[in-house]
Scaffold this motif. Sequence first.
Motif, PDB file in Angstrom:
ATOM      1  N   ASP A  25       7.176   5.679   2.001  1.00 62.09           N
ATOM      2  CA  ASP A  25       7.099   4.242   2.236  1.00 62.09           C
ATOM      3  C   ASP A  25       5.638   3.861   2.462  1.00 62.09           C
ATOM      4  O   ASP A  25       4.999   4.333   3.402  1.00 62.09           O
ATOM      5  N   GLY A  26       5.121   3.021   1.604  1.00 62.41           N
ATOM      6  CA  GLY A  26       3.704   2.712   1.656  1.00 62.41           C
ATOM      7  C   GLY A  26       3.271   2.011   2.924  1.00 62.41           C
ATOM      8  O   GLY A  26       2.165   2.251   3.428  1.00 62.41           O
ATOM      9  N   MET A  27       4.110   1.147   3.489  1.00 67.74           N
ATOM     10  CA  MET A  27       3.726   0.427   4.687  1.00 67.74           C
ATOM     11  C   MET A  27       3.518   1.376   5.867  1.00 67.74           C
ATOM     12  O   MET A  27       2.509   1.329   6.571  1.00 67.74           O
ATOM     13  N   THR A  28       4.479   2.276   6.077  1.00 68.49           N
ATOM     14  CA  THR A  28       4.363   3.241   7.167  1.00 68.49           C
ATOM     15  C   THR A  28       3.193   4.194   6.933  1.00 68.49           C
ATOM     16  O   THR A  28       2.422   4.494   7.852  1.00 68.49           O
ATOM     17  N   ALA A  29       3.061   4.673   5.698  1.00 72.82           N
ATOM     18  CA  ALA A  29       1.991   5.623   5.387  1.00 72.82           C
ATOM     19  C   ALA A  29       0.616   5.005   5.602  1.00 72.82           C
ATOM     20  O   ALA A  29      -0.305   5.658   6.118  1.00 72.82           O
ATOM     21  N   VAL A  30       0.441   3.744   5.199  1.00 75.18           N
ATOM     22  CA  VAL A  30      -0.854   3.084   5.380  1.00 75.18           C
ATOM     23  C   VAL A  30      -1.178   2.930   6.860  1.00 75.18           C
ATOM     24  O   VAL A  30      -2.312   3.192   7.293  1.00 75.18           O
ATOM     25  N   LEU A  31      -0.210   2.525   7.674  1.00 71.00           N
ATOM     26  CA  LEU A  31      -0.469   2.385   9.104  1.00 71.00           C
ATOM     27  C   LEU A  31      -0.857   3.716   9.726  1.00 71.00           C
ATOM     28  O   LEU A  31      -1.795   3.789  10.536  1.00 71.00           O
ATOM     29  N   ASP A  32      -0.155   4.798   9.372  1.00 77.14           N
ATOM     30  CA  ASP A  32      -0.492   6.122   9.893  1.00 77.14           C
ATOM     31  C   ASP A  32      -1.894   6.530   9.455  1.00 77.14           C
ATOM     32  O   ASP A  32      -2.666   7.095  10.238  1.00 77.14           O
ATOM     33  N   TYR A  52      -9.893   3.371   0.737  1.00 74.01           N
ATOM     34  CA  TYR A  52      -9.066   2.468  -0.069  1.00 74.01           C
ATOM     35  C   TYR A  52      -7.636   2.979  -0.091  1.00 74.01           C
ATOM     36  O   TYR A  52      -7.391   4.179  -0.286  1.00 74.01           O
ATOM     37  N   ALA A  53      -6.678   2.069   0.116  1.00 68.75           N
ATOM     38  CA  ALA A  53      -5.264   2.455   0.131  1.00 68.75           C
ATOM     39  C   ALA A  53      -4.441   1.495  -0.712  1.00 68.75           C
ATOM     40  O   ALA A  53      -4.776   0.310  -0.841  1.00 68.75           O
ATOM     41  N   GLU A  54      -3.341   2.013  -1.265  1.00 70.75           N
ATOM     42  CA  GLU A  54      -2.365   1.207  -1.985  1.00 70.75           C
ATOM     43  C   GLU A  54      -0.975   1.510  -1.454  1.00 70.75           C
ATOM     44  O   GLU A  54      -0.609   2.679  -1.286  1.00 70.75           O
ATOM     45  N   THR A  55      -0.186   0.470  -1.264  1.00 68.41           N
ATOM     46  CA  THR A  55       1.171   0.665  -0.758  1.00 68.41           C
ATOM     47  C   THR A  55       2.179   0.958  -1.860  1.00 68.41           C
ATOM     48  O   THR A  55       3.192   1.622  -1.624  1.00 68.41           O
ATOM     49  N   HIS A  56       1.933   0.447  -3.071  1.00 67.39           N
ATOM     50  CA  HIS A  56       2.881   0.590  -4.190  1.00 67.39           C
ATOM     51  C   HIS A  56       2.072   0.854  -5.462  1.00 67.39           C
ATOM     52  O   HIS A  56       1.858  -0.034  -6.273  1.00 67.39           O
ATOM     53  N   SER A  57       1.646   2.088  -5.651  1.00 73.38           N
ATOM     54  CA  SER A  57       0.691   2.382  -6.725  1.00 73.38           C
ATOM     55  C   SER A  57       1.301   2.388  -8.111  1.00 73.38           C
ATOM     56  O   SER A  57       0.655   2.003  -9.076  1.00 73.38           O
ATOM     57  N   LEU A 108       4.833  -8.113   3.822  1.00 71.16           N
ATOM     58  CA  LEU A 108       4.205  -9.280   4.453  1.00 71.16           C
ATOM     59  C   LEU A 108       3.799  -8.993   5.891  1.00 71.16           C
ATOM     60  O   LEU A 108       2.743  -9.443   6.350  1.00 71.16           O
ATOM     61  N   ASP A 109       4.639  -8.252   6.619  1.00 74.49           N
ATOM     62  CA  ASP A 109       4.284  -7.871   7.985  1.00 74.49           C
ATOM     63  C   ASP A 109       2.996  -7.054   7.994  1.00 74.49           C
ATOM     64  O   ASP A 109       2.095  -7.287   8.807  1.00 74.49           O
ATOM     65  N   LEU A 110       2.933  -6.075   7.100  1.00 75.17           N
ATOM     66  CA  LEU A 110       1.739  -5.229   7.029  1.00 75.17           C
ATOM     67  C   LEU A 110       0.519  -6.056   6.674  1.00 75.17           C
ATOM     68  O   LEU A 110      -0.541  -5.914   7.290  1.00 75.17           O
ATOM     69  N   ALA A 111       0.651  -6.938   5.685  1.00 70.26           N
ATOM     70  CA  ALA A 111      -0.482  -7.764   5.281  1.00 70.26           C
ATOM     71  C   ALA A 111      -0.992  -8.599   6.448  1.00 70.26           C
ATOM     72  O   ALA A 111      -2.206  -8.699   6.674  1.00 70.26           O
ATOM     73  N   GLY A 112      -0.081  -9.194   7.215  1.00 72.42           N
ATOM     74  CA  GLY A 112      -0.495  -9.989   8.356  1.00 72.42           C
ATOM     75  C   GLY A 112      -1.243  -9.171   9.395  1.00 72.42           C
ATOM     76  O   GLY A 112      -2.245  -9.635   9.962  1.00 72.42           O
ATOM     77  N   ARG A 113      -0.768  -7.969   9.638  1.00 68.91           N
ATOM     78  CA  ARG A 113      -1.455  -7.099  10.606  1.00 68.91           C
ATOM     79  C   ARG A 113      -2.848  -6.721  10.121  1.00 68.91           C
ATOM     80  O   ARG A 113      -3.809  -6.728  10.898  1.00 68.91           O
ATOM     81  N   LEU A 114      -2.979  -6.435   8.828  1.00 74.88           N
ATOM     82  CA  LEU A 114      -4.286  -6.086   8.277  1.00 74.88           C
ATOM     83  C   LEU A 114      -5.259  -7.258   8.393  1.00 74.88           C
ATOM     84  O   LEU A 114      -6.434  -7.071   8.720  1.00 74.88           O
ATOM     85  N   VAL A 115      -4.766  -8.456   8.125  1.00 70.62           N
ATOM     86  CA  VAL A 115      -5.617  -9.642   8.227  1.00 70.62           C
ATOM     87  C   VAL A 115      -6.165  -9.771   9.640  1.00 70.62           C
ATOM     88  O   VAL A 115      -7.379  -9.928   9.851  1.00 70.62           O
ATOM     89  N   TYR A 147      -9.114   7.995  -0.537  1.00 70.35           N
ATOM     90  CA  TYR A 147      -7.988   7.202  -1.021  1.00 70.35           C
ATOM     91  C   TYR A 147      -6.673   7.624  -0.381  1.00 70.35           C
ATOM     92  O   TYR A 147      -6.459   8.810  -0.085  1.00 70.35           O
ATOM     93  N   LEU A 148      -5.788   6.648  -0.224  1.00 68.26           N
ATOM     94  CA  LEU A 148      -4.379   6.898   0.035  1.00 68.26           C
ATOM     95  C   LEU A 148      -3.602   6.101  -0.997  1.00 68.26           C
ATOM     96  O   LEU A 148      -3.700   4.873  -1.044  1.00 68.26           O
ATOM     97  N   LEU A 149      -2.821   6.786  -1.822  1.00 67.97           N
ATOM     98  CA  LEU A 149      -2.040   6.157  -2.883  1.00 67.97           C
ATOM     99  C   LEU A 149      -0.571   6.499  -2.656  1.00 67.97           C
ATOM    100  O   LEU A 149      -0.211   7.680  -2.606  1.00 67.97           O
ATOM    101  N   CYS A 150       0.261   5.463  -2.527  1.00 70.85           N
ATOM    102  CA  CYS A 150       1.660   5.670  -2.155  1.00 70.85           C
ATOM    103  C   CYS A 150       2.607   5.165  -3.233  1.00 70.85           C
ATOM    104  O   CYS A 150       2.367   4.118  -3.842  1.00 70.85           O
ATOM    105  N   ASP A 151       3.698   5.881  -3.425  1.00 73.92           N
ATOM    106  CA  ASP A 151       4.796   5.404  -4.257  1.00 73.92           C
ATOM    107  C   ASP A 151       6.018   6.270  -3.978  1.00 73.92           C
ATOM    108  O   ASP A 151       5.873   7.470  -3.688  1.00 73.92           O
ATOM    109  N   LEU A 152       7.184   5.680  -4.063  1.00 73.19           N
ATOM    110  CA  LEU A 152       8.414   6.425  -3.827  1.00 73.19           C
ATOM    111  C   LEU A 152       8.907   7.158  -5.066  1.00 73.19           C
ATOM    112  O   LEU A 152       9.742   8.063  -4.964  1.00 73.19           O
TER     113      LEU A 152
END
Length: 289
Positions: free
Chosen positions: A132-139, A30-35, A173-180, A101-106
């Motif tokens: 940055d949650g988007m980059t961290a989630v992709l990695d 489970y991951a969050e981009t903006h916890s 939105l870009d990340l969400a589309g890729r995940l879908v 878990y991966l939990l991200c916040d700046l």
Amino acid sequence: MANHHFGKFADVWKHLTLVEVLALERPSRYAETHSGSGANAMLVDPERRFGVLRFLEIADTTASLGQSRYRALLKQFGDVRSFYPGSALLAMAQLGVSTSYLLCDLDPVSVEDLRAWSARLGITQCEIAQADGMTAVLDWLDDSAGSATPRHVVVHVDPFDPHSRLADGLSALDLAGRLVDEGYGLVYWYGYDSPNEASWAYHSLRETTQGPLWCGDVMLVDETGAGRPGDLGRASTSGTGSGIVLANVSENTRTTCLALGEALASAYSGSTVPDGTRGHVRFSVHERP
């Protein structure tokens, strides 16, 4: 504290849905981009009286809301008038130690709070990134390729600005589309300030992706059923709203979230919104199998 809008009505719908998705899908990752923070000291003001405090009042008289996992977790954490648990804390409490878990916040304060809560709950497989949650989630997804199929992963995307990018990275939105399109479980929260923007994130993702989507949109309207442009970042008024887009989840999960949305809208009928006017909640659903 990165999130100044905790416990408002938009949080109620977001967390009511999120916890139910996690309980039914049981992801191993489970991951969050903006916890944001794990929890926030509670405020008792018109926004929270209409939000989580109003929810607690109606949940005890509405069977489906009273039996929801969200209600159970609020009860588990005790007095909501003292503090309100954020999405990451609710997720850790629901999924427990068997999930990684991966939990991200700046925000550094939020990051430290997340670390303290994960330690308190005994969650050992928890990476907390001040990044940055988007980059961290992709990695994170790339690093875990092969250890978990996309069907056993859920990512919660909850952006402050859905279109912003850091450096040359992806927007939310870009990340969400890729995940879908890659088959990952997705819980995407969005908000809006004007009635003509209702369900906008669903329509955007529908245009740019091919995977299955479900959207539950909640908008505040006045007694006549009308709304007007407002400011969701400042207050919950008629014409403001928010929603959840789900992707790659089971039919049972979609059906359960539909029932919860209908129950929430019914229970809030005839409420006094934070600006003192009377209104209700308009719940609408869109779905692409």
